[in-house]
Design an enzyme around this catalytic site. Structure first.
Site, PDB file in Angstrom:
ATOM      1  N   ARG A 186     -39.877  35.545  71.430  1.00 17.02           N
ATOM      2  CA  ARG A 186     -38.868  34.635  71.551  1.00 17.02           C
ATOM      3  C   ARG A 186     -37.789  34.698  70.444  1.00 17.02           C
ATOM      4  NH1 ARG A 186     -41.073  30.403  66.558  1.00 17.02           N
ATOM      5  NH2 ARG A 186     -39.771  28.606  66.826  1.00 17.02           N
ATOM      6  N   HIS A 191     -34.200  33.213  71.031  1.00 17.00           N
ATOM      7  CA  HIS A 191     -33.575  32.368  70.016  1.00 17.00           C
ATOM      8  C   HIS A 191     -31.842  33.004  69.240  1.00 17.00           C
ATOM      9  CE1 HIS A 191     -36.245  29.484  68.518  1.00 17.00           C
ATOM     10  NE2 HIS A 191     -36.298  30.192  69.468  1.00 17.00           N
ATOM     11  N   ASN A 234     -35.908  27.467  63.678  1.00 23.57           N
ATOM     12  CA  ASN A 234     -36.443  28.914  62.996  1.00 23.57           C
ATOM     13  C   ASN A 234     -36.992  29.277  61.644  1.00 23.57           C
ATOM     14  OD1 ASN A 234     -34.994  29.818  65.609  1.00 23.57           O
ATOM     15  ND2 ASN A 234     -33.175  30.045  64.035  1.00 23.57           N
ATOM     16  N   HIS A 248     -44.142  31.085  77.292  1.00 24.85           N
ATOM     17  CA  HIS A 248     -45.505  30.586  76.203  1.00 24.85           C
ATOM     18  C   HIS A 248     -46.991  30.829  77.014  1.00 24.85           C
ATOM     19  CE1 HIS A 248     -42.766  26.919  75.038  1.00 24.85           C
ATOM     20  NE2 HIS A 248     -42.050  28.027  74.331  1.00 24.85           N
TER      21      HIS A 248
HETATM   22  C1  HEM Z   1     -37.635  25.797  77.424  1.00 26.31           C
HETATM   23  C2  HEM Z   1     -37.454  25.241  76.116  1.00 26.31           C
HETATM   24  C3  HEM Z   1     -37.988  25.788  74.778  1.00 26.31           C
HETATM   25  C4  HEM Z   1     -38.535  24.696  73.750  1.00 26.31           C
HETATM   26  C5  HEM Z   1     -38.620  23.550  73.694  1.00 26.31           C
HETATM   27  C6  HEM Z   1     -39.276  26.118  73.315  1.00 26.31           C
HETATM   28  C7  HEM Z   1     -40.310  25.246  71.918  1.00 26.31           C
HETATM   29  C8  HEM Z   1     -41.384  26.566  70.958  1.00 26.31           C
HETATM   30  C9  HEM Z   1     -41.872  26.073  70.205  1.00 26.31           C
HETATM   31  C10 HEM Z   1     -41.528  24.344  69.780  1.00 26.31           C
HETATM   32  C11 HEM Z   1     -42.527  26.678  69.276  1.00 26.31           C
HETATM   33  C12 HEM Z   1     -43.490  26.615  68.500  1.00 26.31           C
HETATM   34  C13 HEM Z   1     -43.054  27.028  67.221  1.00 26.31           C
HETATM   35  C14 HEM Z   1     -44.018  26.869  66.047  1.00 26.31           C
HETATM   36  O1  HEM Z   1     -44.364  25.936  65.600  1.00 26.31           O
HETATM   37  O2  HEM Z   1     -43.639  27.869  65.033  1.00 26.31           O
HETATM   38  C15 HEM Z   1     -42.526  27.846  70.672  1.00 26.31           C
HETATM   39  C16 HEM Z   1     -42.580  29.217  70.160  1.00 26.31           C
HETATM   40  C17 HEM Z   1     -42.583  30.042  71.579  1.00 26.31           C
HETATM   41  N1  HEM Z   1     -41.440  30.028  72.467  1.00 26.31           N
HETATM   42 FE1  HEM Z   1     -40.555  28.621  72.639  1.00 26.31          FE
HETATM   43  N2  HEM Z   1     -39.711  27.132  73.424  1.00 26.31           N
HETATM   44  C18 HEM Z   1     -38.302  27.356  74.671  1.00 26.31           C
HETATM   45  C19 HEM Z   1     -38.607  28.381  75.896  1.00 26.31           C
HETATM   46  C20 HEM Z   1     -38.804  30.228  74.882  1.00 26.31           C
HETATM   47  C21 HEM Z   1     -38.190  30.285  76.109  1.00 26.31           C
HETATM   48  C22 HEM Z   1     -37.075  30.583  77.055  1.00 26.31           C
HETATM   49  C23 HEM Z   1     -38.892  31.995  75.172  1.00 26.31           C
HETATM   50  C24 HEM Z   1     -38.849  33.321  75.818  1.00 26.31           C
HETATM   51  C25 HEM Z   1     -38.299  33.482  77.536  1.00 26.31           C
HETATM   52  C26 HEM Z   1     -39.881  31.224  74.633  1.00 26.31           C
HETATM   53  C27 HEM Z   1     -40.849  32.283  74.040  1.00 26.31           C
HETATM   54  C28 HEM Z   1     -41.843  31.740  72.766  1.00 26.31           C
HETATM   55  C29 HEM Z   1     -42.675  32.546  72.511  1.00 26.31           C
HETATM   56  C30 HEM Z   1     -43.488  33.818  72.965  1.00 26.31           C
HETATM   57  C31 HEM Z   1     -43.235  31.330  70.886  1.00 26.31           C
HETATM   58  C32 HEM Z   1     -44.408  31.973  70.477  1.00 26.31           C
HETATM   59  C33 HEM Z   1     -44.594  32.718  69.004  1.00 26.31           C
HETATM   60  C34 HEM Z   1     -45.065  33.351  68.106  1.00 26.31           C
HETATM   61  O3  HEM Z   1     -46.193  33.119  68.447  1.00 26.31           O
HETATM   62  O4  HEM Z   1     -44.735  33.586  67.438  1.00 26.31           O
HETATM   63  N3  HEM Z   1     -39.609  29.821  74.388  1.00 26.31           N
HETATM   64  N4  HEM Z   1     -41.404  28.024  71.530  1.00 26.31           N
END
Ligand code: HEM
Ligand SMILES: *[C@@H]1O[C@H](CO)[C@@H](O)[C@H](O)[C@H]1NC(C)=O
Length: 320
Positions: free
Chosen positions: A61, A65, A93, A192
């Site tokens: 992530r 970002h 973030n 995800h």
């Molecule tokens: C399509 C639009 C996307 C949205 C709206 C989005 C939104 C989010 C949100 C809201 C979270 C949880 C944050 C939290 O509650 O702390 C999250 C987690 C995550 N996102 Fe996305 N995301 C998107 C695309 C992506 C992309 C493109 C990647 C990587 C290629 C990605 C990788 C991750 C990962 C791996 C997590 C888990 C992080 C952790 O466990 O620390 N996301 N994302």
């Protein structure tokens, strides 16, 4: 023979420079200046994940970002100071990004061997790839040669990072702004398949919305109370089936209306094209893996600093 030579010259030269004379990323950027870097990154990520496999998602992530805010330039890694406002406390973030210590640990191992040579932006790109591969996902050759930004903007982070409440068309627009297609959007959202989200990110989805499986929502309500501000820090896995395995279960969840975020579930019902891609990935992990790798390379190419622009930071948290 002459024609062959000209052909070869064109191909070879197009690898390193564009028409504007700007340098491009390549696979071999460090092959002379720091030949051991890939191994050092891999070994450090492996050690970190052995201690806490959930860090793999956090590193992946971080790379997303980074790339979506002024390009893949390690801007996300800059700490706030009394004189500098970085991205770390932008709403998408704050209290949510983690894994910075793994990047620091890699940098600390690389510096004594290759002083001032390997950028933090490249370390992040390599560490993201290794995280995916170590958790069972695809492996791809990472293009390197990025340099690190000396500045950034919290406002850019807030404006460029998509929100979990976004609709399919919002998501497609925000990816199109980075020259990423709807197919890239759907493949990259497959990230995800690992990681977790805070209750504040999915509360509206599990209480207010109809496009969600009832028993799935019911179980989540146990960890995420309905009142704004209460239990915001409670976590749930983004992929309820296999949260630390990089596989295609994320898409199977979407088909079963078990996407954790509103933005996840939006990918299904986003039109016939999006639907057909989600269905295909849900039944064919090979197709997902190869598209994911290709889209990660595209994302990694978002406006890198090359040549003598930017710098190679000595400490990923601050400019030199
Ligand atoms: C399509 C639009 C996307 C949205 C709206 C989005 C939104 C989010 C949100 C809201 C979270 C949880 C944050 C939290 O509650 O702390 C999250 C987690 C995550 N996102 Fe996305 N995301 C998107 C695309 C992506 C992309 C493109 C990647 C990587 C290629 C990605 C990788 C991750 C990962 C791996 C997590 C888990 C992080 C952790 O466990 O620390 N996301 N994302
Ligand atoms: C799965 O996708 C791969 C890659 O696109 C393709 O070569 C393969 O034929 C597909 N398998 C099935 C069973 O459709």
């Amino acid at each position: 023979m002459a024609i062959m030579c000209i052909f070869f010259f064109l191909v070879a030269s197009s690898i390193t420079t564009t028409a504007h004379g700007q340098q491009r990323l390549s696979h071999k950027f460090y092959s002379r200046s720091c030949p051991g870097v890939q191994h050092l990154v891999r070994a450090t990520v492996e050690e970190a994940l052995r201690g806490d496999p959930t860090l793999g998602a956090s590193i992946l992530r971080l790379f997303f970002h980074d790339c979506f805010v002024n390009g893949c330039d390690a801007s996300v890694l800059l700490d706030d100071t009394p004189f500098f406002i970085g991205e770390k406390n932008a709403p998408p973030n704050m209290n949510s990004l983690r894994g910075f210590q793994v990047i620091d640990a890699i940098k600390a191992r690389v510096e004594p061997r290759c002083r001032g040579t390997v950028s933090c932006a490249d370390i992040l790109a390599l560490a993201a790839r290794d995280s995916v591969a170590l958790l069972g996902g695809p492996y791809w050759a990472v293009y390197v040669g990025r340099r690190d930004a000396r500045t950034t903007s919290r406002q850019a982070a807030t404006a460029n990072l998509p929100a979990p409440g976004a609709s399919f068309s919002d998501l497609a627009t925000s990816f199109a702004a980075k020259r990423l297609s709807p197919r890239d959007l759907i493949a990259l959202s497959g990230a995800h398949t690992i990681g977790q989200a805070h209750c504040s990110s999915f509360r509206t989805h599990i209480y207010g919305e109809s496009n969600v499986d009832a028993s799935f929502a019911g179980a989540l309500r146990q960890t995420c109370p309905p009142v704004q501000g209460i239990g915001n820090s409670h976590l749930a896995p983004l992929d309820v089936q296999s949260p630390v395995v990089f596989d295609n279960k994320y898409y199977q969840n979407l088909v079963a209306r078990r996407g954790l975020l509103h933005s996840d579930q939006e990918l299904l019902g986003g039109g016939w094209f999006a639907d057909s891609v989600v269905w295909r990935y849900s039944v064919n992990q090979t197709a997902f893996f190869s598209d994911f790798a290709a889209s990660m390379i595209k994302m990694g190419n978002i406006s890198p600093l090359t040549g003598n622009r930017g710098e190679v930071r000595l400490n990923c948290r601050k400019w030199n």
